[in-house]
Design a protein around this motif. Structure first.
Motif, PDB file in Angstrom:
ATOM      1  N   LEU A 106      61.004 -50.725 -67.039  1.00 18.64           N
ATOM      2  CA  LEU A 106      61.640 -50.354 -65.628  1.00 18.64           C
ATOM      3  C   LEU A 106      63.127 -51.425 -65.793  1.00 18.64           C
ATOM      4  N   ALA A 108      66.217 -52.696 -64.419  1.00 19.59           N
ATOM      5  CA  ALA A 108      66.905 -53.476 -63.044  1.00 19.59           C
ATOM      6  C   ALA A 108      67.820 -52.511 -62.342  1.00 19.59           C
ATOM      7  N   GLU A 111      64.675 -47.572 -59.250  1.00 19.37           N
ATOM      8  CA  GLU A 111      63.633 -47.161 -58.291  1.00 19.37           C
ATOM      9  C   GLU A 111      62.306 -46.970 -58.873  1.00 19.37           C
ATOM     10  N   THR A 112      61.383 -47.743 -58.486  1.00 21.07           N
ATOM     11  CA  THR A 112      59.943 -47.390 -58.856  1.00 21.07           C
ATOM     12  C   THR A 112      59.199 -47.113 -57.536  1.00 21.07           C
ATOM     13  N   ARG A 115      55.364 -49.968 -54.974  1.00 21.68           N
ATOM     14  CA  ARG A 115      55.891 -51.245 -54.105  1.00 21.68           C
ATOM     15  C   ARG A 115      55.500 -52.672 -54.725  1.00 21.68           C
ATOM     16  N   ASP A 116      56.481 -53.419 -54.602  1.00 22.42           N
ATOM     17  CA  ASP A 116      56.497 -55.139 -54.962  1.00 22.42           C
ATOM     18  C   ASP A 116      56.246 -55.147 -56.643  1.00 22.42           C
ATOM     19  N   LYS A 117      56.562 -54.001 -57.358  1.00 17.92           N
ATOM     20  CA  LYS A 117      56.789 -54.388 -58.848  1.00 17.92           C
ATOM     21  C   LYS A 117      58.050 -54.201 -59.244  1.00 17.92           C
ATOM     22  N   GLY A 118      58.559 -55.107 -60.292  1.00 20.75           N
ATOM     23  CA  GLY A 118      59.712 -54.657 -60.751  1.00 20.75           C
ATOM     24  C   GLY A 118      59.995 -54.687 -62.342  1.00 20.75           C
ATOM     25  N   PRO A 119      61.258 -54.849 -62.790  1.00 23.05           N
ATOM     26  CA  PRO A 119      61.402 -55.045 -64.181  1.00 23.05           C
ATOM     27  C   PRO A 119      60.496 -55.863 -64.938  1.00 23.05           C
ATOM     28  N   ASP A 121      57.476 -56.666 -64.293  1.00 23.06           N
ATOM     29  CA  ASP A 121      56.114 -56.124 -64.323  1.00 23.06           C
ATOM     30  C   ASP A 121      55.867 -54.934 -65.136  1.00 23.06           C
ATOM     31  N   SER A 323      72.391 -50.103 -63.443  1.00 28.21           N
ATOM     32  CA  SER A 323      72.283 -51.133 -62.282  1.00 28.21           C
ATOM     33  C   SER A 323      73.957 -51.284 -61.619  1.00 28.21           C
TER      34      SER A 323
END
Ligand code: IPM
Ligand code: MN
Length: 352
Positions: A106, A108, A111-112, A115-119, A121, A323
């Motif tokens: 993923l 930066a 959008e995934t 919810r609450d997970k980002g690059p 994770d 980004s």
């Protein structure tokens, strides 16, 4: 001088391939390597015109390239399965592309749906066996069309085929050098022959890689955790059918088919790289399709050619455009056209 075969294919395939080739051109300029492209018009149009799907002579020629770059296969006027089987699956079997490599990252700014997970994770890789299992066509009908009909579809797992896939996965995990954890994805509780072989081969090969942490999860549990705790994964290795299924789930959590790329790899021969998305007939010719996945496929191609620096530059160019410049990863909502995205990426490819 790298020899690269290009199969733009159907629908939006040619549009996204064009942008991937811009990245190649920029990377070659910056890194001082040269290449020669040869384009093949395989796909639905040629099939409709001539009845040819993948002529044996073309298949033979493909063996002589350093890599194959493919856009998309699939045509609204051609029954589903004909081109997929005739081109993609035939290439996998004939060229022995026994690894299907799917990085799931993923970026930066992308959008995934989780919810609450980002690059931090969502950054793992799936190594899918690509020439065996349920894909071999083993099986058959008995009493077809009668009330007593039987349909058998066999999963073929050879010790040799499983082991070479596992070895690739262990080597890949070592080279990736992240958490150095390799998760075997199977179904040992039910598929007690196929995954018994996989588990035994995995354990034996693992003994040669003391630096890699071993791990096992059933495929159904993997589907839960990929959504709930994607950060648990570093590299996942699995069979053909499970790999097919979990990599579609994985594509969604990394931002969709507009960004997901894959490699069909023969580590000892020629490999083929493609965006995950299909031919998208409804967006064809509109310059609105997302070319990121095709550019990411080019990044993988460069890395397999050994052009690691160029691959890193392409990746950071992708990171920059998603980004800074793109509003969305969805076709028609990017805030830029297909060719503008490709131009920006090429512009970001610079010496470090
Ligand atoms: C993929 C595709 C193919 C597969 C189809 C098009 C035959 O879904 O590359 O994952 O099932 O392997
Ligand atoms: Mn698939």
């Amino acid at each position: 001088m790298y020899k690269i075969a290009v199969i733009p294919g159907d629908g939006t395939g040619p549009e996204v391939v064009r942008e991937g080739l811009k990245a190649l051109e920029a990377a070659a300029g910056v890194n001082g390597f040269t290449y020669d492209l040869h384009t093949y018009d395989l796909g639905g149009e040629r099939y409709k015109r001539t009845g040819e799907i993948l002529p044996a002579s073309v298949l033979d020629e493909l063996r002589g390239f350093d890599a194959v770059y493919l856009g998309a296969i699939g045509h609204p006027d051609v029954a589903p399965g004909i081109l997929e089987k005739g081109i993609l699956l035939t290439m996998r079997f004939a060229l022995d592309l026994y690894i299907n490599l799917r990085p799931v990252k993923l970026f930066a700014g992308v959008e995934t749906p989780i919810r609450d997970k980002g690059p931090a994770d969502i950054d793992f890789v799936v190594v899918r066996e690509n020439t065996e299992g349920l894909y071999t066509g083993g099986g058959g009908f008995l009493k077809k069309g009668t009330p007593d009909e039987v349909a058998i579809q066999e999963s073929i797992n050879t010790r040799k085929g499983v082991e070479r896939c596992l070895r690739y996965a262990f080597e890949f995990t070592r080279k990736r050098n992240k958490e150095k954890k390799l998760t075997l994805c199977g179904k040992t509780n039910v598929l007690t022959y196929a995954f018994d072989l996989w588990q035994r081969a995995y354990n034996e090969v693992a003994a040669e890689y003391p630096d890699i942490s071993t791990d096992y999860a059933h495929v159904d549990a993997i589907c839960m955790w990929m959504v709930k705790n994607p950060e648990w994964f570093d590299v996942i290795v699995t069979d053909n059918m499970f790999g097919d299924i979990i990599t579609d789930l994985a594509a969604m959590i990394q931002g969709g088919v507009g960004v997901a790329a894959g490699g069909n790899i023969n580590p000892e021969g020629v490999s083929m790289f493609e965006p995950m998305g299909g031919s998208a007939p409804k967006y064809t010719g509109q310059n609105v399709i997302n070319p990121i996945a095709a550019v990411a496929a080019m990044q993988m191609l460069l890395s397999v050619l050994g052009e690691d620096r160029a691959a890193l530059q392409v990746e950071s160019a992708i990171q920059s455009v998603v980004s800074r410049d793109m509003k969305s990863m969805a076709a028609g909502r990017m805030g830029l056209s297909t060719s503008q995205v490709g131009d920006r990426i090429a512009g970001y490819i610079v010496s470090p």
